[in-house]
Structures are given as C-alpha cells and as structure tokens.
Design a protein around this motif. Structure first.
Motif, short mmCIF file in Angstrom:
data_model
loop_
_atom_site.label_atom_id
_atom_site.label_comp_id
_atom_site.label_asym_id
_atom_site.label_seq_id
_atom_site.Cartn_x
_atom_site.Cartn_y
_atom_site.Cartn_z
N HIS A 101 0.80 -1.21 -0.13
CA HIS A 101 0.05 0.11 -0.10
C HIS A 101 0.76 1.23 0.08
CE1 HIS A 101 -3.68 -2.34 0.56
NE2 HIS A 101 -2.93 -3.05 1.62
N ALA A 102 2.13 1.09 -0.17
CA ALA A 102 3.12 2.33 -0.29
C ALA A 102 2.47 3.41 -1.34
CB ALA A 102 4.46 1.83 -0.27
N PRO A 103 2.35 4.65 -1.16
CA PRO A 103 2.90 5.30 0.11
C PRO A 103 1.99 5.47 1.25
CG PRO A 103 2.59 6.87 -1.76
CD PRO A 103 2.11 5.61 -2.09
N ASP A 104 0.93 5.04 1.11
CA ASP A 104 0.00 5.24 1.93
C ASP A 104 0.33 5.29 3.54
OD1 ASP A 104 -1.59 5.81 -0.20
OD2 ASP A 104 -2.72 3.99 0.01
N ILE A 105 0.86 3.88 3.78
CA ILE A 105 1.17 3.78 5.19
C ILE A 105 2.57 3.59 5.36
CG2 ILE A 105 -1.07 2.83 5.82
CD1 ILE A 105 0.10 0.09 5.76
N ALA A 106 3.60 3.79 4.44
CA ALA A 106 4.92 3.67 4.43
C ALA A 106 5.45 4.87 5.41
CB ALA A 106 5.58 3.60 3.44
N PRO A 107 6.44 4.91 6.49
CA PRO A 107 7.31 5.80 6.93
C PRO A 107 7.81 6.92 6.08
CG PRO A 107 8.29 3.85 7.19
CD PRO A 107 7.32 3.44 6.36
N ALA A 108 7.35 8.11 6.47
CA ALA A 108 7.96 9.29 5.53
C ALA A 108 9.18 9.89 6.17
CB ALA A 108 6.98 10.34 5.27
N ARG A 109 9.59 9.54 7.37
CA ARG A 109 10.69 9.87 8.04
C ARG A 109 11.18 9.15 9.10
NH1 ARG A 109 8.05 10.96 12.43
NH2 ARG A 109 5.73 11.72 12.26
N ALA A 110 12.04 9.55 10.03
CA ALA A 110 12.57 8.88 10.97
C ALA A 110 11.17 8.96 12.15
CB ALA A 110 13.77 9.34 11.65
N PRO A 111 11.09 7.86 12.76
CA PRO A 111 10.04 7.91 13.84
C PRO A 111 10.42 8.71 14.97
CG PRO A 111 11.16 5.87 13.91
CD PRO A 111 11.67 6.44 12.66
N GLU A 112 9.20 9.44 15.45
CA GLU A 112 9.10 10.28 16.82
C GLU A 112 7.88 10.32 17.14
OE1 GLU A 112 8.61 14.63 14.82
OE2 GLU A 112 10.54 13.96 15.03
N VAL A 113 7.94 10.48 18.57
CA VAL A 113 6.69 10.70 19.36
C VAL A 113 6.06 12.06 19.03
CG1 VAL A 113 5.67 10.56 21.66
CG2 VAL A 113 7.10 8.82 21.28
N ASP A 114 4.76 11.95 18.74
CA ASP A 114 3.96 13.41 18.65
C ASP A 114 3.97 14.32 19.90
OD1 ASP A 114 2.26 15.10 18.14
OD2 ASP A 114 0.44 13.91 17.56
N ALA A 115 4.43 15.31 19.69
CA ALA A 115 4.73 16.41 20.96
C ALA A 115 3.45 16.46 21.61
CB ALA A 115 5.14 17.52 20.41
N ALA A 116 2.24 16.29 21.01
CA ALA A 116 0.94 16.56 21.67
C ALA A 116 0.74 15.29 22.55
CB ALA A 116 -0.22 16.56 20.51
N VAL A 117 1.28 14.24 22.41
CA VAL A 117 1.04 12.99 23.44
C VAL A 117 1.81 13.40 24.58
CG1 VAL A 117 2.05 10.59 23.59
CG2 VAL A 117 0.99 11.32 21.71
N LEU A 118 3.25 13.98 24.51
CA LEU A 118 3.76 14.44 25.89
C LEU A 118 2.97 15.33 26.18
CD1 LEU A 118 7.51 14.68 24.14
CD2 LEU A 118 6.35 12.85 25.47
N HIS A 119 2.46 16.53 25.89
CA HIS A 119 1.44 17.44 26.36
C HIS A 119 0.25 16.99 27.35
CE1 HIS A 119 4.07 20.48 24.50
NE2 HIS A 119 3.56 20.56 23.56
N ALA A 120 -0.15 15.91 26.53
CA ALA A 120 -1.46 15.34 27.02
C ALA A 120 -0.95 14.46 28.20
CB ALA A 120 -2.05 14.43 26.18
#
Length: 309
Positions: free
Chosen positions: A201-220
């Motif tokens: 199914h690329a590029p629909d769910i393929a990673p576009a960059r190095a993985p990182e945790v969403d900053a909004a998760v940290l804020h929550a």
C-alpha cells in the motif's frame, strides 16, 4: 572475587506490564529490526517473581493467564537475565526462579520483559551484588527492547529499538480497561505483516521520516488529560495485528460502543486497551465488556518499574 548467596534468602520482586500509548514504526533496518518511537506507560497488572539460592539455574511458571507457551528452559528471558547477573558478578552458584504471571502471554504488554526485569532486580538483591540502576539498565538492554522500560516503569519515551529511554512526566492517573484474547500474536510475525502491508500500500502507510513521538502526546501526559491523550494515541502495528486477528476489530467496536474514549491494540497485540474517563467510567466499561463475553480488567498507570516486595 566470586559472590555467593546468603543462605536461606528468598527474594520477591513485582514488575509491571506496559501499554504503548503511542507507537510509530520506521523502516526495517539492515539488521532486520525496525527503528521505533514509543510512549510507554507501566500499568497495574503485575508479574510476581521469587528467587532463591540453588545449585543450578531453573525456573517454574504458573499464573492466572495461560502459561503453556512460556518456556521453562534457557529460552526463558528471566532465566537468561539471572545468568547475565551471575556472569557480571562472578557468582558461582545458581538460582531457582518462581514466576506467577498475570500479564497475558504474547499479548503485547511486555510480560516476558517484566519477568526479565524482575529477575535482574531479584538476583541483584539475592546475591548482594548492588550493581546499581545504570548497570542493571545495561544488562536489561541486552535482553530485549522492552526490558529496560520494565525496569524503569512510570511513563517514558523509547527510541531506537525502543530501549533508548527518557522518562516522561505524566500527571495524575490514567484509567484503562484491557481486554485479553485467547492465543497470542508473534511480535516478529506482526512486524513482517506490517512490512508486507507497507509494500502493498506504499506510500499510504509507509514511513516518511524517522519515527518520533508526537509532541501532543507528551503535552497530554504532562497535563494528565485522558481526552487529549485519546486524540493522539496511535499504534503503527495495529493494522498488521488486525490483519492477522480480524476478531480484534469487533472488540474495538464493542469498547467504543460501551463508553471508552478510545481503544487501541497494545503493542503487537492481541490485547486491546481502552482509555476511560475516570475510575467510575472504567468500572462501568469493564462490567459491560465482561457481560458481552470479554475478559476485561481495570488497571491504571503510571506505576513504578520492577521493585522488591
């Protein structure tokens, strides 16, 4: 100088299971592993481990969950942890480990990793090694990606293979209802299915960059807001787990209809975790799911990592 056991000692350690409240998976690397970025939370579903002096290394496993698939030989992660501590300090004897499991086996909640973390702490105490947290963390990282977090507990961000940890501030208490499933899922098989899905199914769910945790998760997490966390929870392995276990989709739908803020497959599955808006809502959700024939448990997080009891 070789270290010997203090005769008659029996050490009890409790270590928590974990949930991945955010899990982003990068491309497969040359060594076959994937880079990930995860927000871990340790929850109040524990593994209990007792360690006592013995001439050799052995392990026995029982529990409130199905333990038939748990090896009782050197494939057992806790036994490997005990041997690592012995080699580190020059211990000349052995140890018998007794494990009572409550975390689902191959359920995506890190039960085997919790056993290993508990064994590290137990053997360190039993043999008077006093290795210290830094050395125990180094040994933990040699055992598997989730073992360092089971040792640390609380809430943390994991990168690399998930074992490069940084504590994350989490205010208050998050209420979860976890639904266990019959039979486990193989973590390598789930990752392989994810690679296949991405190729198809690329590029629909393929990673576009190095993985990182969403900053909004940290804020929550920092705000202690269940609703804000629910809006940003994510697990890249979920599509692969649902592909292998379509029945989990029904469980997610049942939880949503029963009042959960959000539901997510935990890690590689098949355990499903539902976030609830407070303890009363969690209790109601647990009762409703149990009435619908699901094995549902109410837990909370964050809780400490592997500790002497």
């Amino acid at each position: 100088m070789p270290v010997t056991s203090r005769s008659g000692d029996r050490v009890h350690v409790r270590a928590p299971g974990k949930l991945n409240v955010f899990f982003e998976v990068g491309d497969v690397q040359e060594d076959g592993y994937h880079d990930v970025a995860s927000a871990y939370q340790a929850v109040s579903l524990y593994e209990d481990l007792w360690a006592e002096p013995a001439d050799d290394f052995s392990v026995s496993v029982t529990g409130t969950v199905d333990v038939d698939a748990v090896p009782a030989d050197d494939r057992n992660l806790a036994l490997r942890a005990a041997r690592l501590v012995a080699a580190q300090i020059g211990h000349t004897g052995g140890v018998h480990l007794e494990i009572v499991k409550h975390v689902p086996v191959a359920g995506g909640m890190g039960g085997g990793s919790a056993d290993a973390a508990a064994a590290l702490v137990a053997c360190d105490a039993l043999w008077g090694a006093e290795l210290g947290n830094a050395q125990l963390q180094r040994l933990a990282s040699r055992l598997g990606a989730d073992v360092p977090f089971a040792l640390m507990g609380g809430t943390a961000i994991g990168t690399g293979r998930g074992d490069q940890l940084n504590p994350a501030l989490a205010k208050g208490r998050f209420e979860w209802v976890i639904v266990t499933a019959e039979g486990g899922l193989s973590t390598p098989e789930v990752y392989q299915r994810l690679d296949t899905l991405r190729a198809d199914h690329a590029p629909d769910i393929a990673p576009a960059r190095a993985p990182e945790v969403d900053a909004a998760v940290l804020h929550a997490l920092r705000a202690g807001s269940a609703s804000a966390l629910a809006a940003r929870m994510r697990n890249d392995l979920q599509a692969a787990a649902l592909s292998l276990r379509p029945d989990l989709s029904e469980t997610l739908q049942l939880g949503a209809g029963a009042g959960a803020i959000v539901g997510i497959v935990s890690g590689s599955g098949p355990t499903v975790a539902f976030l609830a808006d407070g303890p009363e809502k969690a209790f109601e959700l647990q009762v409703t799911l149990a009435a619908l024939g699901r094995t549902a448990l109410h837990v909370h997080g964050p809780v400490p990592g592997a500790r002497l009891v």
